[in-house]
Design a protein around this motif. Sequence first.
Motif, PDB file in Angstrom:
ATOM      1  N   UNK A  44      52.702  53.600  40.093  1.00 53.32           N
ATOM      2  CA  UNK A  44      51.647  54.591  39.893  1.00 53.32           C
ATOM      3  C   UNK A  44      50.522  54.461  40.917  1.00 53.32           C
ATOM      4  N   UNK A  45      50.598  53.446  41.779  1.00 58.33           N
ATOM      5  CA  UNK A  45      49.607  53.292  42.826  1.00 58.33           C
ATOM      6  C   UNK A  45      48.430  52.404  42.478  1.00 58.33           C
ATOM      7  N   UNK A  46      48.520  51.628  41.408  1.00 61.69           N
ATOM      8  CA  UNK A  46      47.449  50.700  41.030  1.00 61.69           C
ATOM      9  C   UNK A  46      47.763  49.307  41.576  1.00 61.69           C
ATOM     10  N   UNK A  47      46.715  48.585  41.981  1.00 55.01           N
ATOM     11  CA  UNK A  47      46.905  47.243  42.517  1.00 55.01           C
ATOM     12  C   UNK A  47      47.284  46.296  41.386  1.00 55.01           C
ATOM     13  N   UNK A  48      48.424  45.633  41.532  1.00 55.34           N
ATOM     14  CA  UNK A  48      48.884  44.664  40.548  1.00 55.34           C
ATOM     15  C   UNK A  48      48.535  43.244  40.979  1.00 55.34           C
ATOM     16  N   UNK A  49      48.794  42.917  42.247  1.00 49.62           N
ATOM     17  CA  UNK A  49      48.508  41.583  42.773  1.00 49.62           C
ATOM     18  C   UNK A  49      48.094  41.669  44.239  1.00 49.62           C
ATOM     19  N   UNK A  50      47.338  40.666  44.671  1.00 52.17           N
ATOM     20  CA  UNK A  50      47.056  40.443  46.083  1.00 52.17           C
ATOM     21  C   UNK A  50      47.719  39.132  46.492  1.00 52.17           C
ATOM     22  N   UNK A 102      44.450  39.943  37.209  1.00 52.75           N
ATOM     23  CA  UNK A 102      43.106  39.717  36.691  1.00 52.75           C
ATOM     24  C   UNK A 102      42.153  39.177  37.739  1.00 52.75           C
ATOM     25  N   UNK A 103      41.222  38.354  37.264  1.00 53.72           N
ATOM     26  CA  UNK A 103      40.166  37.816  38.127  1.00 53.72           C
ATOM     27  C   UNK A 103      40.744  37.014  39.279  1.00 53.72           C
ATOM     28  N   UNK A 104      41.807  36.244  39.026  1.00 56.39           N
ATOM     29  CA  UNK A 104      42.358  35.394  40.080  1.00 56.39           C
ATOM     30  C   UNK A 104      42.831  36.216  41.267  1.00 56.39           C
ATOM     31  N   UNK A 105      43.341  37.414  41.015  1.00 50.11           N
ATOM     32  CA  UNK A 105      43.808  38.253  42.117  1.00 50.11           C
ATOM     33  C   UNK A 105      42.645  38.802  42.926  1.00 50.11           C
ATOM     34  N   UNK A 106      41.552  39.151  42.229  1.00 48.06           N
ATOM     35  CA  UNK A 106      40.383  39.633  42.960  1.00 48.06           C
ATOM     36  C   UNK A 106      39.783  38.518  43.799  1.00 48.06           C
ATOM     37  N   UNK A 107      39.781  37.294  43.256  1.00 44.14           N
ATOM     38  CA  UNK A 107      39.279  36.159  44.022  1.00 44.14           C
ATOM     39  C   UNK A 107      40.175  35.869  45.215  1.00 44.14           C
ATOM     40  N   UNK A 108      41.477  36.073  45.065  1.00 39.76           N
ATOM     41  CA  UNK A 108      42.398  35.847  46.173  1.00 39.76           C
ATOM     42  C   UNK A 108      42.059  36.762  47.339  1.00 39.76           C
ATOM     43  N   UNK A 109      41.696  38.010  47.038  1.00 37.37           N
ATOM     44  CA  UNK A 109      41.336  38.930  48.114  1.00 37.37           C
ATOM     45  C   UNK A 109      40.022  38.504  48.741  1.00 37.37           C
ATOM     46  N   UNK A 110      39.059  38.083  47.923  1.00 33.62           N
ATOM     47  CA  UNK A 110      37.797  37.610  48.481  1.00 33.62           C
ATOM     48  C   UNK A 110      38.014  36.438  49.421  1.00 33.62           C
ATOM     49  N   UNK A 125      40.629  54.222  52.226  1.00 30.28           N
ATOM     50  CA  UNK A 125      41.727  53.410  51.693  1.00 30.28           C
ATOM     51  C   UNK A 125      41.319  51.947  51.618  1.00 30.28           C
ATOM     52  N   UNK A 126      40.737  51.429  52.688  1.00 29.25           N
ATOM     53  CA  UNK A 126      40.329  50.024  52.700  1.00 29.25           C
ATOM     54  C   UNK A 126      39.291  49.754  51.617  1.00 29.25           C
ATOM     55  N   UNK A 127      38.367  50.675  51.445  1.00 31.75           N
ATOM     56  CA  UNK A 127      37.336  50.498  50.424  1.00 31.75           C
ATOM     57  C   UNK A 127      37.941  50.500  49.030  1.00 31.75           C
ATOM     58  N   UNK A 128      38.916  51.369  48.803  1.00 32.11           N
ATOM     59  CA  UNK A 128      39.566  51.425  47.497  1.00 32.11           C
ATOM     60  C   UNK A 128      40.294  50.122  47.176  1.00 32.11           C
ATOM     61  N   UNK A 129      40.793  49.462  48.204  1.00 31.63           N
ATOM     62  CA  UNK A 129      41.494  48.186  48.020  1.00 31.63           C
ATOM     63  C   UNK A 129      40.542  46.997  47.960  1.00 31.63           C
ATOM     64  N   UNK A 130      39.270  47.205  48.326  1.00 31.47           N
ATOM     65  CA  UNK A 130      38.344  46.088  48.450  1.00 31.47           C
ATOM     66  C   UNK A 130      38.629  45.251  49.673  1.00 31.47           C
ATOM     67  N   UNK A 131      39.165  45.880  50.707  1.00 30.21           N
ATOM     68  CA  UNK A 131      39.673  45.212  51.914  1.00 30.21           C
ATOM     69  C   UNK A 131      38.745  45.563  53.063  1.00 30.21           C
ATOM     70  N   UNK A 132      38.028  44.563  53.591  1.00 27.23           N
ATOM     71  CA  UNK A 132      37.020  44.830  54.622  1.00 27.23           C
ATOM     72  C   UNK A 132      37.537  44.469  56.006  1.00 27.23           C
ATOM     73  N   UNK A 133      37.136  45.253  56.974  1.00 25.81           N
ATOM     74  CA  UNK A 133      37.523  44.972  58.356  1.00 25.81           C
ATOM     75  C   UNK A 133      36.446  45.503  59.286  1.00 25.81           C
ATOM     76  N   UNK A 134      36.486  45.050  60.522  1.00 22.23           N
ATOM     77  CA  UNK A 134      35.527  45.532  61.519  1.00 22.23           C
ATOM     78  C   UNK A 134      36.135  45.354  62.902  1.00 22.23           C
TER      79      UNK A 134
END
Length: 225
Positions: free
Chosen positions: A141-147, A172-180, A108-117
């Motif tokens: 539908x279970x797709x990521x819209x925003x972070x 878009x890109x801004x949401x992926x950058x927000x997660x990073x 699940x974490x990998x599918x979200x691009x969400x890393x933890x340890x």
Amino acid sequence: MDSDSRPVRLGDAFGARPVLLVLGYYRCAQLCGLLMHGLLEALHDSGLPRGAYRIVRVSIDPADTPAAAQAARQANLAYADALEGGRAPDAPLELRLLTGTEPALRALAQALGWRYRRAGAADGPQEGYAHPAVVAVLTPAGRVSHYLPGVRFDPAELRLAVAAAGEGRIGGLSDRLALLCAHLDERLGRHSAAVMQAARAVGLLTALALLALVARLARPGRKAR
């Protein structure tokens, strides 16, 4: 498994409305509680009816039990009710707290691009988990819209994110950058290499855009206004 010890699938939470998905762990004494308080406060202040969304928390700790999930759920519900100031809410808060196995949680974490340890020294006792503070806003539908990173959220921004997810729109890109940017290497006290690379990429794109604008304005024959 849910907080009532019933076997469930995460997919069962989707289909009817947007889902606010929060990953953390139920024994977390600081970050996870702050995030949930911030989310519940922003939802209350956003004016969104409770029937417009569903909150799903998933523990990344396979040692968390349904009893721990139930205790966390009751604490969250009590906080949400306290925000109402004695007024009767329009509907019960739909809040699901889930536990899972290590492979399922990692997937699940990998599918979200969400890393933890795991936190703490490798040869010492476990000190919980190091993880980002992020709310993922998912479509029905279970797709990521925003972070939405952080532990405090702008009510208006949250309302717009839920509305966009309800319409099936994908960020878009801004949401992926927000997660990073939610990934902080606490050992170094700075953002990870992935974040730095993303920041450099954004800086380069901005510089190129400015150069293109300057070149266009400087073309021969262009009249000054």
